[in-house]
Scaffold this motif. Structure first.
Motif, PDB file in Angstrom:
ATOM      1  N   VAL A   1       8.104   4.906   2.038  1.00  0.00           N
ATOM      2  CA  VAL A   1       8.258   4.345   3.373  1.00  0.00           C
ATOM      3  C   VAL A   1       7.976   2.846   3.320  1.00  0.00           C
ATOM      4  CG1 VAL A   1       5.850   4.849   4.017  1.00  0.00           C
ATOM      5  CG2 VAL A   1       7.579   4.582   5.791  1.00  0.00           C
ATOM      6  N   GLN A   2       8.805   2.079   4.019  1.00  0.00           N
ATOM      7  CA  GLN A   2       8.591   0.645   4.176  1.00  0.00           C
ATOM      8  C   GLN A   2       8.711   0.322   5.660  1.00  0.00           C
ATOM      9  OE1 GLN A   2       8.320  -1.896   0.918  1.00  0.00           O
ATOM     10  NE2 GLN A   2       7.090  -0.054   1.267  1.00  0.00           N
ATOM     11  N   LEU A   3       8.075  -0.781   6.051  1.00  0.00           N
ATOM     12  CA  LEU A   3       7.899  -1.054   7.472  1.00  0.00           C
ATOM     13  C   LEU A   3       8.461  -2.418   7.851  1.00  0.00           C
ATOM     14  CD1 LEU A   3       4.207   0.117   7.460  1.00  0.00           C
ATOM     15  CD2 LEU A   3       6.090   1.388   8.476  1.00  0.00           C
TER      16      LEU A   3
ATOM     17  N   GLY B   1      -4.204  10.406   4.373  1.00  0.00           N
ATOM     18  CA  GLY B   1      -3.149  11.214   3.785  1.00  0.00           C
ATOM     19  C   GLY B   1      -2.175  10.374   2.992  1.00  0.00           C
ATOM     20  N   PRO B   2      -1.066  10.967   2.545  1.00  0.00           N
ATOM     21  CA  PRO B   2      -0.035  10.213   1.836  1.00  0.00           C
ATOM     22  C   PRO B   2       0.536   9.119   2.747  1.00  0.00           C
ATOM     23  CG  PRO B   2       0.310  12.584   1.597  1.00  0.00           C
ATOM     24  CD  PRO B   2      -0.741  12.408   2.648  1.00  0.00           C
ATOM     25  N   PRO B   3       0.939   7.981   2.165  1.00  0.00           N
ATOM     26  CA  PRO B   3       1.438   6.880   2.995  1.00  0.00           C
ATOM     27  C   PRO B   3       2.537   7.289   3.970  1.00  0.00           C
ATOM     28  CG  PRO B   3       1.097   6.116   0.755  1.00  0.00           C
ATOM     29  CD  PRO B   3       0.862   7.603   0.741  1.00  0.00           C
ATOM     30  N   HIS B   4       3.467   8.135   3.518  1.00  0.00           N
ATOM     31  CA  HIS B   4       4.585   8.520   4.382  1.00  0.00           C
ATOM     32  C   HIS B   4       4.092   9.235   5.636  1.00  0.00           C
ATOM     33  CE1 HIS B   4       8.059  10.857   5.797  1.00  0.00           C
ATOM     34  NE2 HIS B   4       8.797   9.893   5.278  1.00  0.00           N
TER      35      HIS B   4
ATOM     36  N   GLN C   1      13.359   3.447   4.395  1.00  0.00           N
ATOM     37  CA  GLN C   1      13.070   4.024   3.083  1.00  0.00           C
ATOM     38  C   GLN C   1      13.447   3.045   1.993  1.00  0.00           C
ATOM     39  OE1 GLN C   1      15.416   7.531   1.699  1.00  0.00           O
ATOM     40  NE2 GLN C   1      13.435   8.577   1.639  1.00  0.00           N
ATOM     41  N   HIS C   2      12.532   2.868   1.048  1.00  0.00           N
ATOM     42  CA  HIS C   2      12.826   2.007  -0.094  1.00  0.00           C
ATOM     43  C   HIS C   2      14.007   2.597  -0.859  1.00  0.00           C
ATOM     44  CE1 HIS C   2      12.404  -0.152  -3.875  1.00  0.00           C
ATOM     45  NE2 HIS C   2      11.528  -0.954  -3.296  1.00  0.00           N
ATOM     46  N   PRO C   3      15.058   1.794  -1.146  1.00  0.00           N
ATOM     47  CA  PRO C   3      16.273   2.356  -1.741  1.00  0.00           C
ATOM     48  C   PRO C   3      16.098   2.921  -3.141  1.00  0.00           C
ATOM     49  CG  PRO C   3      16.361  -0.045  -1.696  1.00  0.00           C
ATOM     50  CD  PRO C   3      15.174   0.363  -0.882  1.00  0.00           C
ATOM     51  N   GLU C   4      15.067   2.503  -3.873  1.00  0.00           N
ATOM     52  CA  GLU C   4      14.868   3.009  -5.237  1.00  0.00           C
ATOM     53  C   GLU C   4      13.751   4.034  -5.327  1.00  0.00           C
ATOM     54  OE1 GLU C   4      14.562   0.079  -8.263  1.00  0.00           O
ATOM     55  OE2 GLU C   4      16.429  -0.919  -7.727  1.00  0.00           O
ATOM     56  N   THR C   5      12.599   3.742  -4.719  1.00  0.00           N
ATOM     57  CA  THR C   5      11.447   4.637  -4.851  1.00  0.00           C
ATOM     58  C   THR C   5      11.397   5.713  -3.781  1.00  0.00           C
ATOM     59  OG1 THR C   5       9.975   3.296  -3.468  1.00  0.00           O
ATOM     60  CG2 THR C   5      10.133   2.702  -5.812  1.00  0.00           C
ATOM     61  N   GLY C   6      12.080   5.480  -2.661  1.00  0.00           N
ATOM     62  CA  GLY C   6      12.004   6.414  -1.550  1.00  0.00           C
ATOM     63  C   GLY C   6      10.761   6.264  -0.699  1.00  0.00           C
TER      64      GLY C   6
ATOM     65  N   ALA D   1       0.826  -1.205   0.000  1.00  0.00           N
ATOM     66  CA  ALA D   1       0.000   0.000   0.000  1.00  0.00           C
ATOM     67  C   ALA D   1       0.862   1.258   0.000  1.00  0.00           C
ATOM     68  CB  ALA D   1      -0.924  -0.006   1.217  1.00  0.00           C
ATOM     69  N   ALA D   2       1.949   1.230   0.760  1.00  0.00           N
ATOM     70  CA  ALA D   2       2.813   2.399   0.852  1.00  0.00           C
ATOM     71  C   ALA D   2       3.483   2.716  -0.472  1.00  0.00           C
ATOM     72  CB  ALA D   2       3.876   2.165   1.929  1.00  0.00           C
ATOM     73  N   VAL D   3       3.840   1.691  -1.226  1.00  0.00           N
ATOM     74  CA  VAL D   3       4.543   1.887  -2.499  1.00  0.00           C
ATOM     75  C   VAL D   3       3.588   2.306  -3.616  1.00  0.00           C
ATOM     76  CG1 VAL D   3       5.825   0.713  -4.334  1.00  0.00           C
ATOM     77  CG2 VAL D   3       6.452   0.347  -1.947  1.00  0.00           C
TER      78      VAL D   3
END
Length: 257
Positions: free
Chosen positions: A247-249, A217-220, A240-245, A198-200
């Motif tokens: 948020v990852q959990l 709101g926005p996922p971040h 932080q996802h290394p390519e898209t930036g 969902a965040a991506v």
């Protein structure tokens, strides 16, 4: 097409399951609903695609009340993919996709040459044209989901409602399905179980708990450690996802109190 849900409450068997929900999915946006099991996500979506009627509030498509439209009229504007969206009959994949053309057909209800072309393009768009003559019941979970998305696209809607579209799919299939949804350029409202997906993939998130929206709101901005502890009962570490930036959990159990 803009989707507005305003003051929506839903009751089933005398019990109110969704309370005064208001949200907007702007044209071409992918908006996600997340929340623990039983939070009201599926109930809310069932009301949006007219499987349930609201106890209060409204669902508007560019300002028009969805529940005031005929079933045929609404089906030309909005397509849905419920959690259990298959068929007990072993139609071919092409026949399943052709069902998406029914709202547009008149008279005999037989598909026209234009209908068949639209269905063929929908199957090709989801990379499932090679499945056209295969029996639907014999397909894998990922193949079935592609065919069902093709059926929704063949319906030529302007709004797409999806209830856990990645359920029972492996990770590659999950990514493929959400990429297909993103590339559709439709207005999309979807319930998702996986918070990292969902965040991506989502432009905006609405978090449901006990039938109410508790964050939007926005996922971040939404997926904070505090909210996840309160709503999901887990301890979350944000990276932080290394390519898209995005948020990852990472999750673990909350410490014992």
């Amino acid at each position: 097409m803009r989707l507005d849900i305003t003051g929506l409450s839903v009751a089933v068997a005398g019990r109110r399951l969704v309370h005064d929900v208001t949200l907007t999915a702007g044209s071409g946006r992918l908006v996600g609903l997340v929340g623990p099991n039983g939070s009201g996500k599926s109930t809310l979506l069932r009301c949006v695609y007219r499987a349930l009627r609201p106890a209060a509030g409204s669902v508007l498509l560019d300002g028009a009340d969805l529940h005031a439209l005929t079933a045929r009229e609404s089906a030309t504007l909005l397509a849905a993919l419920p959690q259990e969206a298959g068929t007990d009959f072993d139609f071919t994949a092409a026949e399943v996709v052709a069902m998406g053309r029914l709202p547009h057909q008149r008279g005999s209800g037989r598909p026209s040459a234009a209908d068949r072309e639209i269905c063929a393009r929908a199957l090709a768009r989801v990379g499932a044209d090679h499945l056209a003559d295969r029996g639907f019941l014999g397909l894998s979970g990922g193949e079935k989901q592609r065919v069902l998305i093709a059926r929704a696209l063949a319906q030529e809607p302007r709004v797409l409602v999806l209830d856990e579209p990645t359920n029972h799919l492996d990770i590659a299939q999950q990514l493929e399905v959400l990429a297909l949804v993103r590339e559709s350029n439709l207005t999309v409202l979807t319930a998702l179980h996986d918070l990292n997906l969902a965040a991506v993939h989502c432009d905006e998130l609405h978090v449901l708990s006990a039938g109410r929206i508790v964050a939007s709101g926005p996922p971040h901005d939404v997926l904070t450690a505090e909210l996840l502890a309160k709503v999901f009962g887990v301890r979350a570490h944000r990276v932080q996802h290394p390519e898209t930036g995005a948020v990852q959990l990472l999750f673990d159990r909350l410490p014992a109190s």
